[in-house]
Design a protein around this motif. Structure first.
Motif, mmCIF file in Angstrom:
data_model
loop_
_atom_site.group_PDB
_atom_site.id
_atom_site.type_symbol
_atom_site.label_atom_id
_atom_site.label_comp_id
_atom_site.label_asym_id
_atom_site.label_seq_id
_atom_site.Cartn_x
_atom_site.Cartn_y
_atom_site.Cartn_z
ATOM 1 N N PRO A 86 0.831 -1.158 0.012
ATOM 2 C CA PRO A 86 0.001 0.168 0.009
ATOM 3 C C PRO A 86 0.746 1.047 0.066
ATOM 4 O O PRO A 86 0.531 2.209 -0.703
ATOM 5 N N THR A 89 1.803 3.357 -3.141
ATOM 6 C CA THR A 89 0.665 3.951 -3.764
ATOM 7 C C THR A 89 1.117 5.505 -4.001
ATOM 8 O O THR A 89 1.762 6.155 -3.289
ATOM 9 N N SER A 113 -4.214 -1.693 -3.076
ATOM 10 C CA SER A 113 -5.141 -1.962 -1.804
ATOM 11 C C SER A 113 -4.740 -2.982 -1.131
ATOM 12 O O SER A 113 -4.142 -4.000 -1.556
ATOM 13 N N SER A 114 -4.862 -2.847 0.172
ATOM 14 C CA SER A 114 -4.330 -4.089 1.174
ATOM 15 C C SER A 114 -5.572 -5.020 1.153
ATOM 16 O O SER A 114 -6.746 -5.025 0.729
#
Length: 114
Positions: A86, A89, A113-114
């Motif tokens: 993440p 990003t 996204s986790s």
């Protein structure tokens, strides 16, 4: 030289992504090409660079997960990103290093996204 990064998107943590940066002119004479990123709310920072001879540099947080490469014949720089996290990003740009061209282009955004 105009630089156009591409390859971003929405991906899940642990997956891979390859970014491309196409230059409008020859990059053969540019000794060092680099990828930079700007995370939300933060300043732009150097991620990795590659010299014409092939030597590379990576910031500590990406070592072992990212691979930068260049194809002078195609005037393109790549960034292979594996095991995405993440914290990767952001908006990614390519440019010359250490003195970037004044025009950064739009960059390419991707979100992990986790």
């Amino acid at each position: 030289v105009q630089l156009q990064a591409s390859g971003g998107g929405l991906v899940k943590a642990g997956t891979s992504l390859r970014l491309s940066c196409a230059a409008s002119g020859s990059i053969f004479a540019i000794n060092v090409m680099a990828w930079y990123r700007q995370a939300p709310g933060k300043q732009r920072e150097l991620v990795a660079y590659i010299k014409n001879g092939g030597s590379t540099y990576y910031r500590d947080s990406v070592k072992g997960r990212l691979t930068i490469s260049r194809d002078n014949a195609e005037n393109t720089v790549y960034l292979q990103m594996n095991n995405l996290k993440p914290e990767d990003t952001g908006v990614y740009y390519c440019n010359r290093f250490p003195t970037p061209f004044s025009s950064w282009g739009q960059g390419t955004q991707f979100t992990v996204s986790s």
